[in-house]
Write a protein that holds these residues in place. Structure first.
Motif, PDB file in Angstrom:
ATOM      1  N   ASN A  45       0.814  -1.206   0.000  1.00  0.00           N
ATOM      2  CA  ASN A  45       0.000   0.000   0.000  1.00  0.00           C
ATOM      3  C   ASN A  45       0.855   1.268   0.000  1.00  0.00           C
ATOM      4  N   LEU A  46       1.999   1.201   0.684  1.00  0.00           N
ATOM      5  CA  LEU A  46       2.923   2.328   0.624  1.00  0.00           C
ATOM      6  C   LEU A  46       3.415   2.515  -0.811  1.00  0.00           C
ATOM      7  N   GLY A  47       3.714   1.384  -1.462  1.00  0.00           N
ATOM      8  CA  GLY A  47       4.105   1.435  -2.872  1.00  0.00           C
ATOM      9  C   GLY A  47       2.985   1.965  -3.740  1.00  0.00           C
ATOM     10  N   ASP A  48       1.735   1.605  -3.386  1.00  0.00           N
ATOM     11  CA  ASP A  48       0.577   2.098  -4.133  1.00  0.00           C
ATOM     12  C   ASP A  48       0.480   3.618  -4.066  1.00  0.00           C
ATOM     13  N   THR A  49       0.729   4.165  -2.888  1.00  0.00           N
ATOM     14  CA  THR A  49       0.648   5.615  -2.709  1.00  0.00           C
ATOM     15  C   THR A  49       1.651   6.323  -3.626  1.00  0.00           C
ATOM     16  N   PHE A  50       2.891   5.823  -3.629  1.00  0.00           N
ATOM     17  CA  PHE A  50       3.895   6.393  -4.535  1.00  0.00           C
ATOM     18  C   PHE A  50       3.506   6.156  -5.992  1.00  0.00           C
ATOM     19  N   SER A  51       2.916   4.983  -6.256  1.00  0.00           N
ATOM     20  CA  SER A  51       2.509   4.644  -7.616  1.00  0.00           C
ATOM     21  C   SER A  51       1.480   5.621  -8.160  1.00  0.00           C
ATOM     22  N   MET A 133      -9.684   2.981 -10.055  1.00  0.00           N
ATOM     23  CA  MET A 133      -8.659   2.932 -11.098  1.00  0.00           C
ATOM     24  C   MET A 133      -8.989   1.993 -12.247  1.00  0.00           C
ATOM     25  N   HIS A 134     -10.095   1.248 -12.131  1.00  0.00           N
ATOM     26  CA  HIS A 134     -10.381   0.182 -13.104  1.00  0.00           C
ATOM     27  C   HIS A 134     -10.558   0.702 -14.525  1.00  0.00           C
ATOM     28  N   ARG A 135     -11.284   1.790 -14.689  1.00  0.00           N
ATOM     29  CA  ARG A 135     -11.638   2.269 -16.027  1.00  0.00           C
ATOM     30  C   ARG A 135     -10.432   2.547 -16.914  1.00  0.00           C
ATOM     31  N   GLY A 136      -9.421   3.203 -16.342  1.00  0.00           N
ATOM     32  CA  GLY A 136      -8.270   3.579 -17.156  1.00  0.00           C
ATOM     33  C   GLY A 136      -7.299   2.468 -17.443  1.00  0.00           C
ATOM     34  N   ALA A 137      -7.464   1.298 -16.774  1.00  0.00           N
ATOM     35  CA  ALA A 137      -6.491   0.211 -16.920  1.00  0.00           C
ATOM     36  C   ALA A 137      -6.599  -0.512 -18.257  1.00  0.00           C
ATOM     37  N   LYS A 138      -7.688  -0.304 -18.980  1.00  0.00           N
ATOM     38  CA  LYS A 138      -7.923  -1.062 -20.208  1.00  0.00           C
ATOM     39  C   LYS A 138      -7.060  -0.596 -21.379  1.00  0.00           C
ATOM     40  N   HIS A 139      -6.796   0.705 -21.460  1.00  0.00           N
ATOM     41  CA  HIS A 139      -6.128   1.248 -22.645  1.00  0.00           C
ATOM     42  C   HIS A 139      -4.874   2.057 -22.329  1.00  0.00           C
ATOM     43  N   ASN A 140      -4.366   1.936 -21.104  1.00  0.00           N
ATOM     44  CA  ASN A 140      -3.235   2.775 -20.719  1.00  0.00           C
ATOM     45  C   ASN A 140      -2.301   1.986 -19.807  1.00  0.00           C
ATOM     46  N   LEU A 141      -1.052   1.792 -20.257  1.00  0.00           N
ATOM     47  CA  LEU A 141      -0.091   1.005 -19.472  1.00  0.00           C
ATOM     48  C   LEU A 141       0.201   1.641 -18.124  1.00  0.00           C
ATOM     49  N   ASN A 142       0.273   2.956 -18.096  1.00  0.00           N
ATOM     50  CA  ASN A 142       0.530   3.663 -16.847  1.00  0.00           C
ATOM     51  C   ASN A 142      -0.571   3.371 -15.832  1.00  0.00           C
ATOM     52  N   MET A 143      -1.824   3.522 -16.257  1.00  0.00           N
ATOM     53  CA  MET A 143      -2.959   3.248 -15.376  1.00  0.00           C
ATOM     54  C   MET A 143      -3.041   1.759 -15.031  1.00  0.00           C
ATOM     55  N   LYS A 144      -2.677   0.914 -15.995  1.00  0.00           N
ATOM     56  CA  LYS A 144      -2.736  -0.523 -15.741  1.00  0.00           C
ATOM     57  C   LYS A 144      -1.753  -0.928 -14.653  1.00  0.00           C
ATOM     58  N   ALA A 145      -0.546  -0.347 -14.696  1.00  0.00           N
ATOM     59  CA  ALA A 145       0.448  -0.671 -13.677  1.00  0.00           C
ATOM     60  C   ALA A 145      -0.027  -0.222 -12.297  1.00  0.00           C
ATOM     61  N   THR A 146      -0.650   0.958 -12.237  1.00  0.00           N
ATOM     62  CA  THR A 146      -1.171   1.459 -10.969  1.00  0.00           C
ATOM     63  C   THR A 146      -2.350   0.618 -10.500  1.00  0.00           C
ATOM     64  N   TYR A 147      -3.234   0.300 -11.450  1.00  0.00           N
ATOM     65  CA  TYR A 147      -4.391  -0.559 -11.141  1.00  0.00           C
ATOM     66  C   TYR A 147      -3.932  -1.913 -10.609  1.00  0.00           C
ATOM     67  N   HIS A 149      -1.319  -2.543  -8.881  1.00  0.00           N
ATOM     68  CA  HIS A 149      -0.953  -2.370  -7.470  1.00  0.00           C
ATOM     69  C   HIS A 149      -2.176  -2.612  -6.581  1.00  0.00           C
ATOM     70  N   PHE A 150      -3.287  -1.960  -6.940  1.00  0.00           N
ATOM     71  CA  PHE A 150      -4.477  -2.049  -6.103  1.00  0.00           C
ATOM     72  C   PHE A 150      -5.130  -3.427  -6.183  1.00  0.00           C
ATOM     73  N   LEU A 151      -5.139  -4.003  -7.378  1.00  0.00           N
ATOM     74  CA  LEU A 151      -5.717  -5.337  -7.532  1.00  0.00           C
ATOM     75  C   LEU A 151      -4.940  -6.358  -6.723  1.00  0.00           C
ATOM     76  N   SER A 152      -3.616  -6.255  -6.765  1.00  0.00           N
ATOM     77  CA  SER A 152      -2.790  -7.199  -6.009  1.00  0.00           C
ATOM     78  C   SER A 152      -3.021  -7.053  -4.513  1.00  0.00           C
ATOM     79  N   ASP A 153      -3.204  -5.818  -4.050  1.00  0.00           N
ATOM     80  CA  ASP A 153      -3.463  -5.611  -2.630  1.00  0.00           C
ATOM     81  C   ASP A 153      -4.846  -6.102  -2.232  1.00  0.00           C
ATOM     82  N   THR A 154      -5.809  -5.985  -3.143  1.00  0.00           N
ATOM     83  CA  THR A 154      -7.148  -6.511  -2.857  1.00  0.00           C
ATOM     84  C   THR A 154      -7.100  -8.029  -2.701  1.00  0.00           C
TER      85      THR A 154
END
Length: 307
Positions: A45-51, A133-147, A149-154
């Motif tokens: 989660n700390l990594g998520d915040t920086f992400s 963050m889900h919406r932007g993860a489909k077409h954007n690598l930057n958002m996907k990498a951040t998404y 983070h959150f999916l893995s923590d979930t």
């Protein structure tokens, strides 16, 4: 670029606050309960915040218009952010696997009830961030990498809840480091394709396009007699560039322009190419290779100098 507009300041602020809060809660809860999986989730989660911060800054930079310094724009700022976030995930995962292995050989007492309570709070917060963050993860690598983070923590929170139940009901403390290792391996497996894809883009790699088919399609256009020296590369995950030399019959510029338009329309519709640069030639280069490598280039230059 419209796909990225959802990353508003409000969502950025909400996700940052959520992850900062849950990081503190899980870190304290992990220390008090003795749970490594809770501490690992706190690290994530700390990594998520920086992400999120990195992702948002890169997003804002990418919105800048093209200028003299970056004639293709600033879209690759998001590619760099995606790579940085994915690498961060893998580094943290390796660290957690090492710590989990230590716990396997030296199990510690764990407060299952406290571990369960904190894990449920973490699940709610991580799930909320994932949805945002889900919406932007489909077409954007930057958002996907951040998404990611959150999916893995979930998923990690779900695993921690299961582990807490095993500790509380059956006193199986070994499940805690095992869950940590499983989640870390999963995160690494999901992060590696992002790193590989970002490296391909930064190396100006080509998408999966059949060059022979591209040439055959272009040769079907009336007026084009040959195609050579093709270059196809990605500026980012959504923009593909194309350049080529095309042999054409001798004609007026006004006659060539409609052929250019046909080429651009074909490449855009069939291959998703957004920017096309063509060099028209009559006989020059007609016998040359479709892809010009450095050795062949030197041979051609040598021939020209001899002439």
């Amino acid at each position: 670029m419209a796909e990225d507009e959802h990353m508003s300041g409000r969502k950025f602020f909400a996700v940052t606050v959520l992850n900062s809060a849950i990081t503190i809660v899980e870190a304290v809860g992990g220390l008090l309960s003795g749970s490594l999986s809770l501490l690992s989730d706190a690290f994530h989660n700390l990594g998520d915040t920086f992400s999120v911060i990195i992702s948002y800054i890169a997003h804002r930079i990418s919105l800048r218009d093209e200028d003299e310094r970056n004639t293709f724009g600033y879209g690759r700022a998001q590619i760099l952010a995606a790579m940085l976030n994915a690498v961060l995930l893998i580094v943290v995962s390796i660290f957690l696997v090492v710590e989990a292995i230590k716990r396997l050989t030296h199990p510690e007492t764990i407060n299952g009830e406290l571990m369960m309570t904190v894990a449920i709070i973490g699940l709610i917060a991580n799930l909320a961030s994932t949805v945002l963050m889900h919406r932007g993860a489909k077409h954007n690598l930057n958002m996907k990498a951040t998404y990611l983070h959150f999916l893995s923590d979930t998923l990690s929170s779900v695993g921690i809840i299961f582990g807490a139940a095993m500790v509380q009901w059956y006193n199986v403390v070994i499940i805690d480091p095992i869950i940590t290792i499983i989640v870390a391996v999963y995160i690494t497996c999901e992060s590696w394709p992002i790193i590989r894809h970002t490296i391909t883009i930064l190396m100006q790699g080509a998408p999966k396009i059949d060059y022979d088919t591209v040439k055959q399609d272009l040769m079907q256009i009336d007026g084009i007699t040959n195609v050579h020296h093709i270059h196809i590369w990605m500026i980012d995950e959504n923009r593909i560039m194309f350049s080529a030399h095309i042999n054409m019959r001798d004609m007026l510029l006004s006659e060539a322009e409609p052929i250019y338009h046909q080429v651009e329309e074909l490449l855009a519709k069939k291959y998703g190419i957004c920017h096309v640069t063509l060099q028209a030639e009559d006989f020059r280069g007609r016998g040359e290779e479709m892809i010009l490598n450095e050795d062949l280039k030197q041979q051609l230059l040598k021939r020209q100098n001899e002439k």
